[in-house]
Design a protein around this motif. Structure first.
Motif, PDB file in Angstrom:
ATOM      1  N   LEU A  70      22.813  39.478  36.442  1.00  0.00           N
ATOM      2  CA  LEU A  70      23.611  40.716  37.437  1.00  0.00           C
ATOM      3  C   LEU A  70      25.363  40.170  37.798  1.00  0.00           C
ATOM      4  O   LEU A  70      25.266  41.434  38.363  1.00  0.00           O
ATOM      5  N   HIS A  71      25.624  39.413  37.779  1.00  0.00           N
ATOM      6  CA  HIS A  71      26.929  38.796  38.041  1.00  0.00           C
ATOM      7  C   HIS A  71      27.234  39.106  39.133  1.00  0.00           C
ATOM      8  O   HIS A  71      28.540  39.225  39.289  1.00  0.00           O
ATOM      9  N   VAL A  72      25.945  38.928  40.552  1.00  0.00           N
ATOM     10  CA  VAL A  72      26.443  38.420  41.756  1.00  0.00           C
ATOM     11  C   VAL A  72      27.607  37.461  42.136  1.00  0.00           C
ATOM     12  O   VAL A  72      27.402  36.289  41.286  1.00  0.00           O
ATOM     13  N   ASP A  73      28.545  37.951  42.552  1.00  0.00           N
ATOM     14  CA  ASP A  73      29.241  36.149  43.434  1.00  0.00           C
ATOM     15  C   ASP A  73      28.732  35.264  44.156  1.00  0.00           C
ATOM     16  O   ASP A  73      27.849  35.698  44.503  1.00  0.00           O
ATOM     17  N   HIS A  74      28.786  34.284  43.100  1.00  0.00           N
ATOM     18  CA  HIS A  74      28.131  33.024  43.867  1.00  0.00           C
ATOM     19  C   HIS A  74      28.682  32.596  45.502  1.00  0.00           C
ATOM     20  O   HIS A  74      27.413  32.415  46.111  1.00  0.00           O
ATOM     21  N   ASP A  75      29.811  32.674  45.584  1.00  0.00           N
ATOM     22  CA  ASP A  75      30.270  32.691  47.366  1.00  0.00           C
ATOM     23  C   ASP A  75      29.598  32.898  47.938  1.00  0.00           C
ATOM     24  O   ASP A  75      29.298  33.372  49.051  1.00  0.00           O
ATOM     25  N   LEU A  76      29.609  35.287  47.463  1.00  0.00           N
ATOM     26  CA  LEU A  76      28.885  35.462  48.851  1.00  0.00           C
ATOM     27  C   LEU A  76      26.984  35.488  48.615  1.00  0.00           C
ATOM     28  O   LEU A  76      26.795  34.909  50.222  1.00  0.00           O
ATOM     29  N   ILE A  77      26.991  34.834  47.380  1.00  0.00           N
ATOM     30  CA  ILE A  77      25.453  34.129  48.320  1.00  0.00           C
ATOM     31  C   ILE A  77      25.443  33.096  48.830  1.00  0.00           C
ATOM     32  O   ILE A  77      24.031  33.164  49.593  1.00  0.00           O
ATOM     33  N   THR A  78      26.446  32.412  48.315  1.00  0.00           N
ATOM     34  CA  THR A  78      26.784  30.959  49.117  1.00  0.00           C
ATOM     35  C   THR A  78      26.742  31.841  51.195  1.00  0.00           C
ATOM     36  O   THR A  78      25.929  30.708  51.729  1.00  0.00           O
ATOM     37  N   LYS A  79      27.409  32.133  50.913  1.00  0.00           N
ATOM     38  CA  LYS A  79      27.880  32.919  52.516  1.00  0.00           C
ATOM     39  C   LYS A  79      27.330  33.283  53.054  1.00  0.00           C
ATOM     40  O   LYS A  79      26.776  33.302  54.514  1.00  0.00           O
ATOM     41  N   LYS A  80      26.713  34.123  52.438  1.00  0.00           N
ATOM     42  CA  LYS A  80      25.716  35.832  52.998  1.00  0.00           C
ATOM     43  C   LYS A  80      24.165  35.366  52.813  1.00  0.00           C
ATOM     44  O   LYS A  80      23.289  35.952  53.175  1.00  0.00           O
ATOM     45  N   GLY A  81      23.679  34.678  51.789  1.00  0.00           N
ATOM     46  CA  GLY A  81      22.802  34.652  51.157  1.00  0.00           C
ATOM     47  C   GLY A  81      22.021  35.790  50.601  1.00  0.00           C
ATOM     48  O   GLY A  81      22.503  36.404  50.304  1.00  0.00           O
ATOM     49  N   PRO A  82      20.791  35.660  49.575  1.00  0.00           N
ATOM     50  CA  PRO A  82      20.882  36.847  48.723  1.00  0.00           C
ATOM     51  C   PRO A  82      19.896  38.301  49.170  1.00  0.00           C
ATOM     52  O   PRO A  82      19.802  39.065  48.503  1.00  0.00           O
ATOM     53  N   VAL A  83      19.666  38.373  50.597  1.00  0.00           N
ATOM     54  CA  VAL A  83      19.383  38.857  51.644  1.00  0.00           C
ATOM     55  C   VAL A  83      20.581  39.907  52.211  1.00  0.00           C
ATOM     56  O   VAL A  83      20.984  39.583  53.377  1.00  0.00           O
ATOM     57  N   HIS A  84      21.414  40.725  51.915  1.00  0.00           N
ATOM     58  CA  HIS A  84      22.674  41.539  51.859  1.00  0.00           C
ATOM     59  C   HIS A  84      23.106  42.425  51.938  1.00  0.00           C
ATOM     60  O   HIS A  84      23.123  42.370  50.253  1.00  0.00           O
ATOM     61  N   ALA A  85      23.898  43.384  52.503  1.00  0.00           N
ATOM     62  CA  ALA A  85      24.476  44.476  51.705  1.00  0.00           C
ATOM     63  C   ALA A  85      25.145  44.394  50.481  1.00  0.00           C
ATOM     64  O   ALA A  85      24.542  45.640  49.494  1.00  0.00           O
ATOM     65  N   ASP A  86      25.786  43.906  50.194  1.00  0.00           N
ATOM     66  CA  ASP A  86      26.772  43.385  49.496  1.00  0.00           C
ATOM     67  C   ASP A  86      26.408  42.674  48.098  1.00  0.00           C
ATOM     68  O   ASP A  86      26.570  42.976  46.776  1.00  0.00           O
ATOM     69  N   VAL A  87      25.328  42.368  48.241  1.00  0.00           N
ATOM     70  CA  VAL A  87      24.508  41.576  47.424  1.00  0.00           C
ATOM     71  C   VAL A  87      24.384  42.656  46.530  1.00  0.00           C
ATOM     72  O   VAL A  87      23.599  42.690  45.258  1.00  0.00           O
ATOM     73  N   ALA A  88      23.126  43.886  47.141  1.00  0.00           N
ATOM     74  CA  ALA A  88      22.460  44.636  46.481  1.00  0.00           C
ATOM     75  C   ALA A  88      23.484  46.041  46.112  1.00  0.00           C
ATOM     76  O   ALA A  88      23.030  46.078  45.149  1.00  0.00           O
ATOM     77  N   ALA A  89      24.948  46.002  46.293  1.00  0.00           N
ATOM     78  CA  ALA A  89      25.643  46.705  45.955  1.00  0.00           C
ATOM     79  C   ALA A  89      26.150  45.968  44.313  1.00  0.00           C
ATOM     80  O   ALA A  89      26.188  46.631  43.072  1.00  0.00           O
ATOM     81  N   GLN A  90      26.738  44.426  44.196  1.00  0.00           N
ATOM     82  CA  GLN A  90      26.487  43.433  42.865  1.00  0.00           C
ATOM     83  C   GLN A  90      25.821  43.870  42.333  1.00  0.00           C
ATOM     84  O   GLN A  90      25.843  44.280  40.865  1.00  0.00           O
ATOM     85  N   MET A  91      24.365  44.073  43.334  1.00  0.00           N
ATOM     86  CA  MET A  91      23.007  43.868  41.985  1.00  0.00           C
ATOM     87  C   MET A  91      23.290  45.083  41.206  1.00  0.00           C
ATOM     88  O   MET A  91      22.895  45.780  40.177  1.00  0.00           O
ATOM     89  N   ALA A  92      23.549  46.831  42.251  1.00  0.00           N
ATOM     90  CA  ALA A  92      23.283  47.567  41.540  1.00  0.00           C
ATOM     91  C   ALA A  92      24.855  48.137  40.691  1.00  0.00           C
ATOM     92  O   ALA A  92      23.788  48.633  39.185  1.00  0.00           O
TER      93      ALA A  92
END
Length: 189
Positions: A74-96
């Protein structure tokens, strides 16, 4: 955006009612939908594809239960997941957004993407409590992260509430988008 979980009033509609509304609206508008799911593990897709005629608008989906799949599929940003974890608003947005791209067909980007990520339980994950959920909705007009929601109950109740909320929010977005499209020069056409 508030970091406090949003209280959600119980809905009296059935999941089937909402899914049917979504499929009919997408079909009427000539639009398509892609799905990216984590904690719901296919529940959103199952609800939508249970509606007769869904094949005309449903492109497909990705169940990215494992965090690395959120990045690779889904091309969710690696740094975002590293910093915020997989349960985060921006992760949901990037997944969509990733759902729209992953389900593109014949050179045509999927019109809408919807995503779910959260903690179904039975234990907290990465410091996030059981029941914390984020939903992402993406369209050509932009992407909207929703949450955090806090759904009480068992693992299955959290998952069911997430599917219901995700589809309710998608339907609201479809209606709002259609109202915007119908406005021409400030008047309804």
């Amino acid at each position: 955006m508030s970091s406090e979980p949003e209280y959600t009033k119980p809905n009296t509609e059935t999941l089937s009612d909402i899914a049917t509304n979504i499929i009919r609206t997408l079909s009427r508008n000539g639009e398509t939908l892609g799905v990216a799911e984590s904690l719901t593990a296919g529940g959103v897709m199952a609800a939508l594809t249970s509606v007769p005629g869904a094949s005309a608008v449903m492109r497909g989906g990705v169940v990215s239960y494992a965090t690395p799949l959120k990045e690779s599929l889904l091309h969710v940003d690696h740094d975002l997941i590293t910093k915020k974890g997989p349960v985060h608003a921006d992760v949901a947005a990037q997944m969509a957004e990733g759902a729209r791209k992953a389900t593109a067909c014949n050179g045509s980007l999927t019109t809408w993407g919807i995503a779910t990520t959260g903690v179904a339980g039975p234990e907290p994950q990465d410091g996030k409590p059981v029941g914390m959920v984020y939903i992402g909705i993406a369209s050509p007009d932009g992407t909207q992260p929703l949450g955090p929601f806090c759904f009480p109950g068992s693992r299955e109740q959290v998952r069911e509430a997430t599917v219901m909320e995700a589809l309710s929010r998608l339907r609201d977005a479809l209606i709002s988008h259609q109202q915007d499209v119908d406005l021409v020069g400030g008047e309804k056409v």
